[in-house]
Design an enzyme around this catalytic site. Structure first.
Site, PDB file in Angstrom:
ATOM      1  N   ASP A  15       0.835  -1.208   0.000  1.00 47.31           N
ATOM      2  CA  ASP A  15       0.000   0.000   0.000  1.00 47.31           C
ATOM      3  C   ASP A  15       0.871   1.260   0.000  1.00 47.31           C
ATOM      4  O   ASP A  15       1.966   1.271   0.566  1.00 47.31           O
ATOM      5  CB  ASP A  15      -0.908  -0.011   1.238  1.00 47.31           C
ATOM      6  CG  ASP A  15      -2.029   1.005   1.123  1.00 47.31           C
ATOM      7  OD1 ASP A  15      -2.408   1.355  -0.015  1.00 47.31           O
ATOM      8  OD2 ASP A  15      -2.526   1.454   2.166  1.00 47.31           O
ATOM      9  N   GLY A  16       0.368   2.305  -0.641  1.00 45.61           N
ATOM     10  CA  GLY A  16       1.031   3.608  -0.578  1.00 45.61           C
ATOM     11  C   GLY A  16       1.531   4.165  -1.907  1.00 45.61           C
ATOM     12  O   GLY A  16       2.157   5.221  -1.934  1.00 45.61           O
ATOM     13  N   GLY A  18      -0.141   5.491  -4.414  1.00 45.05           N
ATOM     14  CA  GLY A  18      -0.801   6.746  -4.794  1.00 45.05           C
ATOM     15  C   GLY A  18      -0.213   7.914  -4.029  1.00 45.05           C
ATOM     16  O   GLY A  18       0.131   8.959  -4.608  1.00 45.05           O
ATOM     17  N   SER A  60      -7.618  -5.236  -5.016  1.00 46.04           N
ATOM     18  CA  SER A  60      -8.688  -5.882  -4.240  1.00 46.04           C
ATOM     19  C   SER A  60     -10.016  -5.798  -4.973  1.00 46.04           C
ATOM     20  O   SER A  60     -10.188  -4.994  -5.895  1.00 46.04           O
ATOM     21  CB  SER A  60      -8.814  -5.205  -2.871  1.00 46.04           C
ATOM     22  OG  SER A  60      -9.436  -3.942  -3.003  1.00 46.04           O
ATOM     23  N   GLU A  62     -12.443  -4.464  -3.875  1.00 51.47           N
ATOM     24  CA  GLU A  62     -12.965  -3.115  -3.586  1.00 51.47           C
ATOM     25  C   GLU A  62     -12.280  -2.040  -4.440  1.00 51.47           C
ATOM     26  O   GLU A  62     -12.795  -0.930  -4.573  1.00 51.47           O
ATOM     27  CB  GLU A  62     -12.757  -2.777  -2.104  1.00 51.47           C
ATOM     28  CG  GLU A  62     -13.639  -3.568  -1.142  1.00 51.47           C
ATOM     29  CD  GLU A  62     -13.239  -5.029  -0.992  1.00 51.47           C
ATOM     30  OE1 GLU A  62     -12.034  -5.341  -1.133  1.00 51.47           O
ATOM     31  OE2 GLU A  62     -14.124  -5.868  -0.771  1.00 51.47           O
ATOM     32  N   ASN A  63     -11.120  -2.367  -5.015  1.00 51.89           N
ATOM     33  CA  ASN A  63     -10.386  -1.361  -5.807  1.00 51.89           C
ATOM     34  C   ASN A  63     -11.089  -1.013  -7.120  1.00 51.89           C
ATOM     35  O   ASN A  63     -10.747  -0.020  -7.763  1.00 51.89           O
ATOM     36  CB  ASN A  63      -8.940  -1.803  -6.077  1.00 51.89           C
ATOM     37  CG  ASN A  63      -8.051  -1.763  -4.848  1.00 51.89           C
ATOM     38  OD1 ASN A  63      -7.157  -2.588  -4.680  1.00 51.89           O
ATOM     39  ND2 ASN A  63      -8.261  -0.793  -3.959  1.00 51.89           N
ATOM     40  N   TRP A  64     -12.132  -1.793  -7.505  1.00 55.00           N
ATOM     41  CA  TRP A  64     -12.931  -1.421  -8.689  1.00 55.00           C
ATOM     42  C   TRP A  64     -13.632  -0.084  -8.471  1.00 55.00           C
ATOM     43  O   TRP A  64     -14.060   0.550  -9.441  1.00 55.00           O
ATOM     44  CB  TRP A  64     -13.996  -2.492  -8.970  1.00 55.00           C
ATOM     45  CG  TRP A  64     -13.436  -3.791  -9.434  1.00 55.00           C
ATOM     46  CD1 TRP A  64     -13.385  -4.955  -8.726  1.00 55.00           C
ATOM     47  CD2 TRP A  64     -12.842  -4.081 -10.708  1.00 55.00           C
ATOM     48  NE1 TRP A  64     -12.791  -5.943  -9.480  1.00 55.00           N
ATOM     49  CE2 TRP A  64     -12.457  -5.431 -10.695  1.00 55.00           C
ATOM     50  CE3 TRP A  64     -12.590  -3.311 -11.858  1.00 55.00           C
ATOM     51  CZ2 TRP A  64     -11.836  -6.049 -11.782  1.00 55.00           C
ATOM     52  CZ3 TRP A  64     -11.977  -3.928 -12.935  1.00 55.00           C
ATOM     53  CH2 TRP A  64     -11.608  -5.276 -12.896  1.00 55.00           C
TER      54      TRP A  64
HETATM   55  C1  IPE Z   1      -5.257  -2.583   0.062  1.00 51.34           C
HETATM   56  O1  IPE Z   1      -5.000  -1.241  -0.203  1.00 51.34           O
HETATM   57  C2  IPE Z   1      -5.317  -3.357  -1.208  1.00 51.34           C
HETATM   58  C3  IPE Z   1      -4.064  -3.469  -1.946  1.00 51.34           C
HETATM   59  C4  IPE Z   1      -2.883  -3.103  -1.545  1.00 51.34           C
HETATM   60  C5  IPE Z   1      -4.188  -4.087  -3.228  1.00 51.34           C
HETATM   61  P1  IPE Z   1      -6.185  -0.178  -0.304  1.00 51.34           P
HETATM   62  O2  IPE Z   1      -5.526   1.133  -0.488  1.00 51.34           O
HETATM   63  O3  IPE Z   1      -7.175  -0.596  -1.309  1.00 51.34           O
HETATM   64  O4  IPE Z   1      -6.855  -0.291   1.138  1.00 51.34           O
HETATM   65  P2  IPE Z   1      -7.710   0.754   1.960  1.00 51.34           P
HETATM   66  O5  IPE Z   1      -8.739   1.319   1.021  1.00 51.34           O
HETATM   67  O6  IPE Z   1      -6.780   1.807   2.454  1.00 51.34           O
HETATM   68  O7  IPE Z   1      -8.284  -0.049   3.081  1.00 51.34           O
HETATM   69  C1  IPE Z   2      -1.654   0.257  -3.318  1.00 48.52           C
HETATM   70  O1  IPE Z   2      -1.431   1.624  -3.346  1.00 48.52           O
HETATM   71  C2  IPE Z   2      -2.009  -0.300  -4.676  1.00 48.52           C
HETATM   72  C3  IPE Z   2      -3.437  -0.601  -4.822  1.00 48.52           C
HETATM   73  C4  IPE Z   2      -4.325  -0.641  -3.872  1.00 48.52           C
HETATM   74  C5  IPE Z   2      -3.896  -0.861  -6.164  1.00 48.52           C
HETATM   75  P1  IPE Z   2      -2.626   2.664  -3.289  1.00 48.52           P
HETATM   76  O2  IPE Z   2      -3.024   2.983  -4.689  1.00 48.52           O
HETATM   77  O3  IPE Z   2      -3.716   2.220  -2.404  1.00 48.52           O
HETATM   78  O4  IPE Z   2      -1.865   3.911  -2.663  1.00 48.52           O
HETATM   79  P2  IPE Z   2      -2.447   4.925  -1.581  1.00 48.52           P
HETATM   80  O5  IPE Z   2      -2.866   4.114  -0.397  1.00 48.52           O
HETATM   81  O6  IPE Z   2      -3.588   5.646  -2.208  1.00 48.52           O
HETATM   82  O7  IPE Z   2      -1.278   5.792  -1.281  1.00 48.52           O
HETATM   83 MG    MG Z   3      -4.089   2.479  -0.432  1.00 47.34          MG
END
Ligand code: IPE
Ligand code: IPE
Ligand code: MG
Length: 224
Positions: A15-16, A18, A60, A62-64
């Site tokens: 994560d992180g 973005g 995930s 939920e990422n949709w």
């Molecule tokens: C968790 O990260 C899923 C992945 C790393 C693929 P998210 O950024 O989607 O999680 P939330 O929304 O902070 O819980």
């Molecule tokens: C993890 O990084 C990758 C995915 C969930 C696809 P994020 O895209 O969630 O990055 P942040 O949490 O917004 O920084």
């Molecule tokens: Mg994230």
């Protein structure tokens, strides 16, 4: 003092990406590209150390719900990873699996994934894409509709992880202290490390610190 030495199975919530990009006033997609680069570094390090199984959370269920352009970018990065990076892993005799519902991919990509999953090796990289821990459990339960009673071993055999050992170590980068629907069944006894570093910056030094801590952790599994 206990010595767990090298974990057999490491799972990572990457994560992180973005926020890594936003901090640099760059589009989030640049963060995802930097994130993929770090997969190579961390994967090599862990396999060279003797870890057998590595399970990475990439996208995930939920990422949709993210903006369509971000979702499209992630799908493309994943497809490129399958085409450009996975053959190198296979050459190194590392197996490769995708955990999650892959039916939304085009036929060519699906057959590529199926082909890769035939590679038989004691080492494997599992990428969780379109994966949710709850849907994984529901999918497993639905495969037993005709049974009145299911054992733990049977349930396990219907999960994506099948005969793999549970993760010894779960790492989440990016500063959040939550599981976000990852491996809900399998992490019951994992040693969990929540790390503030954003995934593209997560280094092998930090990883080694975690492994050093893991090696001296007293894993009691309910005993004393
Ligand atoms: C968790 O990260 C899923 C992945 C790393 C693929 P998210 O950024 O989607 O999680 P939330 O929304 O902070 O819980
Ligand atoms: C993890 O990084 C990758 C995915 C969930 C696809 P994020 O895209 O969630 O990055 P942040 O949490 O917004 O920084
Ligand atoms: Mg994230």
């Amino acid at each position: 003092m206990k010595s767990n030495a090298i974990p057999k199975h490491v799972a990572i919530i990457m994560d992180g990406n973005g926020r890594w990009a936003e901090k640099r006033s760059l589009p989030r997609s640049v963060g995802h590209i930097a994130g993929v680069k770090n997969i190579d570094i961390i994967t090599d390090y862990l396999f060279n150390l003797g870890v057998n199984t590595l399970t990475l959370f990439a996208f995930s269920t939920e990422n949709w719900n993210r903006p369509i352009n971000e979702v499209d970018g992630l799908l493309l990065l994943f497809k490129n990873y399958l085409i450009e990076k996975v053959p190198d892993l296979i050459k190194k005799n590392i197996g490769f699996n995708v955990f999650g519902d892959i039916s939304f991919f085009d036929e060519e990509t699906q057959s590529l994934i199926q082909q890769y999953s035939l590679v038989n090796s004691d080492k494997c990289l599992n990428i969780c894409f379109n994966y949710g821990g709850r849907s994984e459990i529901i999918r497993a339960i639905n495969s037993f509709v005709d049974k009145s009673c299911v054992s733990e071993a049977e349930l396990r055999s219907a999960l994506y992880t099948k005969n793999l050992p549970d993760p010894d170590v779960l790492i989440r980068t990016g500063g959040e202290h939550r599981i976000s629907n990852f491996l809900l069944f399998q992490i019951a006894y994992s040693e969990i490390y929540f790390i503030d570093t954003l995934w593209p910056d997560f280094s092998t030094d930090e990883l080694q610190n975690i492994l050093n801590d893991y090696a001296i952790t007293d894993r009691r599994f309910g005993k004393i």
